[in-house]
Design an enzyme around this catalytic site. Structure first.
Site, mmCIF file in Angstrom:
data_model
loop_
_atom_site.group_PDB
_atom_site.id
_atom_site.type_symbol
_atom_site.label_atom_id
_atom_site.label_comp_id
_atom_site.label_asym_id
_atom_site.label_seq_id
_atom_site.Cartn_x
_atom_site.Cartn_y
_atom_site.Cartn_z
ATOM 1 C CE1 TYR A 41 -4.517 12.147 -10.971
ATOM 2 C CE2 TYR A 41 -5.032 13.962 -12.467
ATOM 3 C CZ TYR A 41 -4.561 12.676 -12.257
ATOM 4 O OH TYR A 41 -4.124 11.918 -13.330
ATOM 5 C CG ASP A 56 -1.797 1.206 1.333
ATOM 6 O OD1 ASP A 56 -1.665 2.122 0.497
ATOM 7 O OD2 ASP A 56 -2.629 1.251 2.264
ATOM 8 C CE LYS A 103 -1.071 11.408 -11.810
ATOM 9 N NZ LYS A 103 -0.305 10.150 -11.916
HETATM 10 N N1 LIG Z 1 -6.732 6.441 -17.362
HETATM 11 C C1 LIG Z 1 -6.494 7.684 -17.791
HETATM 12 O O1 LIG Z 1 -7.181 8.197 -18.678
HETATM 13 C C2 LIG Z 1 -5.357 8.457 -17.189
HETATM 14 C C3 LIG Z 1 -5.200 9.798 -17.593
HETATM 15 C C4 LIG Z 1 -4.155 10.531 -17.071
HETATM 16 C C5 LIG Z 1 -3.271 9.964 -16.172
HETATM 17 N N2 LIG Z 1 -3.440 8.671 -15.803
HETATM 18 C C6 LIG Z 1 -2.487 8.098 -14.834
HETATM 19 O O2 LIG Z 1 -2.088 6.815 -15.264
HETATM 20 C C7 LIG Z 1 -1.893 5.965 -14.138
HETATM 21 C C8 LIG Z 1 -2.722 4.708 -14.269
HETATM 22 O O3 LIG Z 1 -4.036 5.070 -14.580
HETATM 23 P P1 LIG Z 1 -5.240 4.006 -14.572
HETATM 24 O O4 LIG Z 1 -6.370 4.652 -15.241
HETATM 25 O O5 LIG Z 1 -4.738 2.686 -15.030
HETATM 26 O O6 LIG Z 1 -5.512 3.985 -12.988
HETATM 27 P P2 LIG Z 1 -6.529 3.089 -12.166
HETATM 28 O O7 LIG Z 1 -7.283 2.150 -13.012
HETATM 29 O O8 LIG Z 1 -7.270 3.998 -11.265
HETATM 30 O O9 LIG Z 1 -5.516 2.232 -11.299
HETATM 31 C C9 LIG Z 1 -4.807 2.828 -10.281
HETATM 32 C C10 LIG Z 1 -3.559 2.027 -10.017
HETATM 33 O O10 LIG Z 1 -2.917 2.596 -8.881
HETATM 34 C C11 LIG Z 1 -2.781 1.620 -7.878
HETATM 35 N N3 LIG Z 1 -3.051 2.168 -6.563
HETATM 36 C C12 LIG Z 1 -4.139 2.901 -6.176
HETATM 37 N N4 LIG Z 1 -4.065 3.154 -4.844
HETATM 38 C C13 LIG Z 1 -2.921 2.574 -4.395
HETATM 39 C C14 LIG Z 1 -2.305 2.457 -3.127
HETATM 40 N N5 LIG Z 1 -2.845 2.977 -2.022
HETATM 41 N N6 LIG Z 1 -1.139 1.781 -3.041
HETATM 42 C C15 LIG Z 1 -0.592 1.234 -4.138
HETATM 43 N N7 LIG Z 1 -1.116 1.284 -5.364
HETATM 44 C C16 LIG Z 1 -2.279 1.952 -5.496
HETATM 45 C C17 LIG Z 1 -3.817 0.537 -8.165
HETATM 46 O O11 LIG Z 1 -3.367 -0.687 -7.656
HETATM 47 P P3 LIG Z 1 -4.362 -1.935 -7.340
HETATM 48 O O12 LIG Z 1 -5.308 -2.025 -8.523
HETATM 49 O O13 LIG Z 1 -3.435 -3.088 -7.229
HETATM 50 O O14 LIG Z 1 -5.072 -1.609 -6.075
HETATM 51 C C18 LIG Z 1 -3.903 0.587 -9.696
HETATM 52 O O15 LIG Z 1 -2.962 -0.256 -10.291
HETATM 53 C C19 LIG Z 1 -2.237 6.797 -12.903
HETATM 54 O O16 LIG Z 1 -1.067 7.341 -12.344
HETATM 55 C C20 LIG Z 1 -3.122 7.905 -13.471
HETATM 56 O O17 LIG Z 1 -3.085 9.091 -12.709
HETATM 57 C C21 LIG Z 1 -4.472 7.904 -16.293
#
Ligand SMILES: NC(=O)c1ccc[n+]([C@@H]2O[C@H](COP(=O)([O-])OP(=O)(O)OC[C@H]3O[C@@H](n4cnc5c(N)ncnc54)[C@H](OP(=O)(O)O)[C@@H]3O)[C@@H](O)[C@H]2O)c1
Length: 243
Positions: free
Chosen positions: A153, A61, A157
């Protein structure tokens, strides 16, 4: 030849899972960090085993210093050399500024910025032990162009973006440090249809991105960019230039 190891945080689903898969295809063994998504990382291990790729799943975590330290310690037990870290784990939540209390603010900073800061610091010896190594931060185009009601947020970032530049200068030439800034790539699971339509209308390429769009940029920075450091690649269908 020495095995190459990449640590990918949040590797159990969505963007992190695809980034881990892309690096495995390029010959990296994977330290797949998860918080709750153990099943996704275990499935990745089974998927890659026939190709001879190793996947070690590490649970931690990252919202606490103890969790961040645990990830560092477990990584060190797996390998003494680390070729890449992809800091992908992150949280994203819509909260009006007036309602962001200290607990929410601190949690956002801890996961999105402090974890990358202290994990890279804790693993510096392993990164430097590799012949060449690199760090990739997954930021967001919102690091420079804020979204309303996401102040904590956007600040987290923006901090990660500056960490990219600060470490690129300080850790060169041994360690390259870059970032990938997704735009709307995979909608958060709780976005309704109207919100999705509103976001899509602002993307010149006319579609939501995919996890593999981001993974390709990560793989480029890790595998094909030996003279690139301190840079940010926006993977956003052109949204950031059209604002
Ligand atoms: N999706 C988009 O459109 C988008 C756009 C801009 C930036 N991003 C960035 O890209 C990255 C991945 O995005 P995503 O959409 O795949 O995110 P997501 O589906 O929300 O997944 C979040 C990830 O972060 C991990 N996480 C959350 N809380 C945590 C904690 N307390 N300790 C350790 N790990 C934790 C989760 O792990 P578990 O699942 O194992 O709990 C998961 O792998 C993020 O940094 C996000 O800000 C995404």
């Amino acid at each position: 030849m020495r095995a190459k190891w990449a640590l990918v945080t949040g590797a159990g689903k969505r963007l992190g899972l695809e980034a881990a898969r892309a690096l495995a295809r390029r010959g990296y063994d994977i330290l797949a960090h998860v918080n709750g998504s153990t099943e996704g990382a275990s499935a990745l291990r089974d998927e890659l085993a026939p190709a001879g790729r190793r996947v070690h799943v590490i649970q931690a975590d990252l919202s606490t210093a103890a969790g961040q330290e645990a990830l560092v310690v477990q990584t060190k037990t797996c390998t003494s050399t680390l070729d890449a870290i992809v800091h992908n784990a992150g949280i994203f939540e819509r909260v009006p500024f007036a309602e962001i209390d200290r607990a929410r603010y601190d949690r956002m900073q801890a996961i999105n910025c402090e974890a990358p800061f202290f994990i890279t610091q804790g693993l510096l010896g392993e990164l430097r032990a590799a012949e060449t190594s690199c760090v990739v931060h997954v930021t967001d185009i919102a690091a420079e162009r804020p979204l309303s009601a996401y102040a904590h947020y956007s600040v987290s970032k923006a901090s990660l973006l500056m960490l990219t530049r600060a470490l690129a200068v300080e850790l060169a030439p041994a360690v390259r440090v870059n970032a990938v800034a997704p735009g709307t790539v995979m909608f958060p699971e709780d976005f309704d249809e109207a919100t999705r339509t509103r976001f899509l209308a602002r993307i010149p390429l006319g579609r939501e991105g995919s996890a593999s769009d981001v993974a390709a940029a990560v793989a480029y920075l890790v595998c094909d960019a030996p003279f690139v450091t301190g840079q940010v690649i926006a993977v956003d269908g052109g949204r950031s230039v059209a604002l």
